[in-house]
Design a protein around this motif. Structure first.
Motif, PDB file in Angstrom:
ATOM      1  N   GLU A 159      59.420  41.338  40.633  1.00 50.36           N
ATOM      2  CA  GLU A 159      59.324  41.023  39.317  1.00 50.36           C
ATOM      3  C   GLU A 159      58.881  42.028  38.185  1.00 50.36           C
ATOM      4  O   GLU A 159      59.290  41.786  37.075  1.00 50.36           O
ATOM      5  N   ASN A 160      58.193  43.114  39.146  1.00 51.15           N
ATOM      6  CA  ASN A 160      57.825  44.046  37.846  1.00 51.15           C
ATOM      7  C   ASN A 160      58.106  45.633  38.474  1.00 51.15           C
ATOM      8  O   ASN A 160      58.214  46.431  37.793  1.00 51.15           O
ATOM      9  N   ARG A 183      43.812  49.953  51.693  1.00 54.92           N
ATOM     10  CA  ARG A 183      45.239  49.867  51.224  1.00 54.92           C
ATOM     11  C   ARG A 183      45.551  48.347  50.572  1.00 54.92           C
ATOM     12  O   ARG A 183      45.874  48.163  49.541  1.00 54.92           O
ATOM     13  N   PRO A 184      44.879  47.536  51.430  1.00 54.37           N
ATOM     14  CA  PRO A 184      45.179  46.028  50.775  1.00 54.37           C
ATOM     15  C   PRO A 184      44.884  45.848  49.301  1.00 54.37           C
ATOM     16  O   PRO A 184      45.359  45.340  48.522  1.00 54.37           O
ATOM     17  N   LYS A 185      43.366  46.217  49.355  1.00 49.96           N
ATOM     18  CA  LYS A 185      42.866  45.817  47.816  1.00 49.96           C
ATOM     19  C   LYS A 185      43.164  46.815  46.958  1.00 49.96           C
ATOM     20  O   LYS A 185      43.510  46.547  45.614  1.00 49.96           O
ATOM     21  N   VAL A 186      43.330  47.985  47.137  1.00 54.17           N
ATOM     22  CA  VAL A 186      44.072  49.117  46.129  1.00 54.17           C
ATOM     23  C   VAL A 186      45.537  48.667  45.949  1.00 54.17           C
ATOM     24  O   VAL A 186      45.490  48.462  44.526  1.00 54.17           O
ATOM     25  N   TRP A 187      46.484  48.234  46.924  1.00 54.07           N
ATOM     26  CA  TRP A 187      47.823  47.977  46.505  1.00 54.07           C
ATOM     27  C   TRP A 187      47.742  46.892  45.491  1.00 54.07           C
ATOM     28  O   TRP A 187      48.285  46.411  44.592  1.00 54.07           O
ATOM     29  N   PHE A 188      46.869  45.872  46.061  1.00 56.72           N
ATOM     30  CA  PHE A 188      46.647  44.384  45.104  1.00 56.72           C
ATOM     31  C   PHE A 188      46.223  44.549  43.589  1.00 56.72           C
ATOM     32  O   PHE A 188      46.703  43.955  42.975  1.00 56.72           O
ATOM     33  N   SER A 189      45.200  45.586  43.697  1.00 53.29           N
ATOM     34  CA  SER A 189      44.793  45.872  42.333  1.00 53.29           C
ATOM     35  C   SER A 189      45.887  46.624  41.485  1.00 53.29           C
ATOM     36  O   SER A 189      46.195  46.274  40.258  1.00 53.29           O
ATOM     37  N   LEU A 190      46.233  47.721  41.852  1.00 54.15           N
ATOM     38  CA  LEU A 190      46.977  48.605  41.048  1.00 54.15           C
ATOM     39  C   LEU A 190      48.517  48.161  40.709  1.00 54.15           C
ATOM     40  O   LEU A 190      48.840  48.855  39.781  1.00 54.15           O
ATOM     41  N   TRP A 192      51.980  37.327  47.004  1.00 52.09           N
ATOM     42  CA  TRP A 192      51.830  37.980  45.684  1.00 52.09           C
ATOM     43  C   TRP A 192      52.348  39.372  45.337  1.00 52.09           C
ATOM     44  O   TRP A 192      52.774  39.860  44.410  1.00 52.09           O
ATOM     45  N   MET A 193      52.410  40.210  46.478  1.00 53.86           N
ATOM     46  CA  MET A 193      52.756  41.598  46.475  1.00 53.86           C
ATOM     47  C   MET A 193      54.289  41.404  46.467  1.00 53.86           C
ATOM     48  O   MET A 193      54.870  42.320  45.994  1.00 53.86           O
ATOM     49  N   LEU A 194      54.875  40.481  47.044  1.00 61.25           N
ATOM     50  CA  LEU A 194      56.442  40.477  47.121  1.00 61.25           C
ATOM     51  C   LEU A 194      56.632  40.147  45.688  1.00 61.25           C
ATOM     52  O   LEU A 194      57.808  40.468  45.323  1.00 61.25           O
ATOM     53  N   LYS A 252      48.965  39.212  38.148  1.00 55.42           N
ATOM     54  CA  LYS A 252      49.883  38.042  38.261  1.00 55.42           C
ATOM     55  C   LYS A 252      49.135  36.818  38.837  1.00 55.42           C
ATOM     56  O   LYS A 252      49.500  35.646  38.400  1.00 55.42           O
ATOM     57  N   LYS A 253      48.471  36.883  39.867  1.00 51.22           N
ATOM     58  CA  LYS A 253      48.083  35.819  40.541  1.00 51.22           C
ATOM     59  C   LYS A 253      46.841  35.172  39.758  1.00 51.22           C
ATOM     60  O   LYS A 253      46.799  33.844  39.632  1.00 51.22           O
ATOM     61  N   SER A 254      46.348  35.903  38.961  1.00 57.14           N
ATOM     62  CA  SER A 254      45.294  35.424  38.112  1.00 57.14           C
ATOM     63  C   SER A 254      45.889  34.365  37.015  1.00 57.14           C
ATOM     64  O   SER A 254      44.888  33.734  36.050  1.00 57.14           O
ATOM     65  N   THR A 255      47.238  34.411  36.736  1.00 61.34           N
ATOM     66  CA  THR A 255      47.856  33.856  35.491  1.00 61.34           C
ATOM     67  C   THR A 255      48.206  32.278  36.062  1.00 61.34           C
ATOM     68  O   THR A 255      48.616  31.569  35.228  1.00 61.34           O
ATOM     69  N   VAL A 256      47.939  32.046  37.169  1.00 62.82           N
ATOM     70  CA  VAL A 256      48.322  30.743  37.802  1.00 62.82           C
ATOM     71  C   VAL A 256      47.180  30.008  38.155  1.00 62.82           C
ATOM     72  O   VAL A 256      45.992  30.735  38.849  1.00 62.82           O
TER      73      VAL A 256
END
Length: 390
Positions: A223-224, A114-121, A216-218, A127-131
């Motif tokens: 935001e999206n 769940r953590p990695k699937v949520w984080f990716s999908l 980042w999930m929050l 979003k994290k990769s832009t900062v």
């Protein structure tokens, strides 16, 4: 294999004592995320059946991981036959893969994945990769020691967030939750902090394991994924969602809506908490996270599907009510004992007719103007009262 074994070990078969089975009394036990659950023996049996389904579903995900690669769900499965053009094949394979993935997610993502699937999908990873990599730690250092209305409200709410939980209700748990909430309150000053976010962030911490990933999930959620202004000071977005939900209830469950209107029952009495806390205070945690599996992939329309399903599941009982208190009791009892997420999601997506994000967006636009007029009128009245008092 080690990860798979660790995940399998999480699922304990719940065995009530012989005395509990005979007397059908209420038993207490901990769920997968450490929450104390109360239920009768029938509830325990349902949970055992659900956990067996999760095991079976886990085997499907692990088989896909083994055959297609660790991040198979991020790419369309391309299979080009002779005589079929690359472009059309990509479209077809991508479409088929999306349908397969949607079905799999609705059946539940295994807890360990769940953590990695949520984080990716969800878009959190993007979003994290832009900062800069140090963004979260830099943010925490920058706001350390600052005192604002948001930080004061957060400090007030920490001990009231899932009291009694073996990790969340400890100094360590409070500190982690505070950092996530305070950090986000400075990232988005328009939102700052709103009650309800404490429950959402707490559950994200339990799933994501690290503060930064929970943060980042929050962020992607506010935001999206969710509608704008749901958690701003005037809660305008939340008011819009409640009006949209009331309209949808009238269309999808007309008999219930008519009966509730006759009793002068405002559905926002129960639905506001559902939407603000994303069901985390209402449904058992394992059921809530199954709802969130779909929410992070399909978007905010899922909240309407689930809320409508709760009413639909208790249609017969609700139509027999004569008091507002009885309605609230039925809905609270139902949500607190909804241990079978498959039952809930089957009603949500099979019995509640299909709703597109487009349809709901049109409903929101229709309601936004009225909500803003109403909020403006309230503000004027408040200012008038303050002026008169002076």
């Amino acid at each position: 294999m080690d990860i798979a074994f660790e995940w399998q070990a999480q699922f304990h078969i719940l065995r009530p004592s012989i005395h509990a089975r005979r007397a059908n009394i209420i038993v207490k036990f901990q769920d997968l995320y450490g929450f104390t659950v109360e239920g009768n023996v029938d509830d325990v049996n349902v949970l055992n059946e659900v956990r067996e389904k999760v095991r079976q579903q886990g085997r499907v995900w692990w088989a896909l991981e083994a055959s297609k690669g660790a991040n198979w769900y991020l790419q369309p499965q391309i299979s080009i036959s002779q005589g079929i053009g690359l472009k059309s094949s990509l479209k077809l394979s991508g479409f088929v893969n999306a349908i397969t993935l949607k079905k799999l997610i609705r059946k539940g993502i295994p807890p360990v994945l769940r953590p990695k699937v949520w984080f990716s999908l969800s878009g959190a990873a993007k979003k994290k990769s832009t900062v800069p990599e140090s963004y979260y730690n830099d943010l925490l250092k920058a706001v350390e020691g600052m005192d604002t209305p948001a930080t004061r409200q957060i400090d007030h709410d920490l001990p009231r967030t899932f009291p009694g939980h073996p990790w969340l209700d400890t100094p360590e748990g409070h500190a982690a939750l505070r950092r996530v909430l305070v950090g986000y309150s400075f990232r988005d000053s328009d939102v700052g902090y709103c009650q309800g976010l404490n429950y959402v962030a707490a559950l994200l911490l339990l799933v994501m394991k690290t503060e930064e990933d929970a943060f980042w999930m929050l962020a992607v959620l506010l935001e999206n994924v969710l509608v704008n202004d749901c958690y701003t000071t005037n809660l305008s977005g939340c008011h819009v969602e409640q009006r949209v939900f009331k309209d949808l209830l009238a269309k999808k469950c007309p008999r219930i809506a008519a009966h509730l209107e006759a009793l002068e029952f405002d559905v926002s009495l129960v639905a506001t908490e559902w939407f603000l806390c994303l069901f985390s205070k209402s449904l058992p945690s394992e059921t809530t996270l199954r709802v969130w599996d779909v929410l992070f992939y399909e978007g905010a329309k899922v909240l309407f599907h689930v809320a409508l399903a709760i009413f639909k599941m208790k249609e017969h009982e609700l139509l027999l009510t004569h008091q507002v208190g009885d309605i609230i009791n039925i809905l609270q009892r139902t949500t607190h004992h909804l241990f079978d997420p498959d039952e809930l999601l089957t009603v949500a997506f099979d019995k509640i007719r299909f709703m597109t994000t487009n349809t709901i967006s049109k409903q929101r636009k229709k309601q936004e103007t009225e909500v803003m007029k109403e909020l403006d009128l309230r503000l004027r009245r408040l200012n008038s009262i303050r002026t008169n008092e002076k």
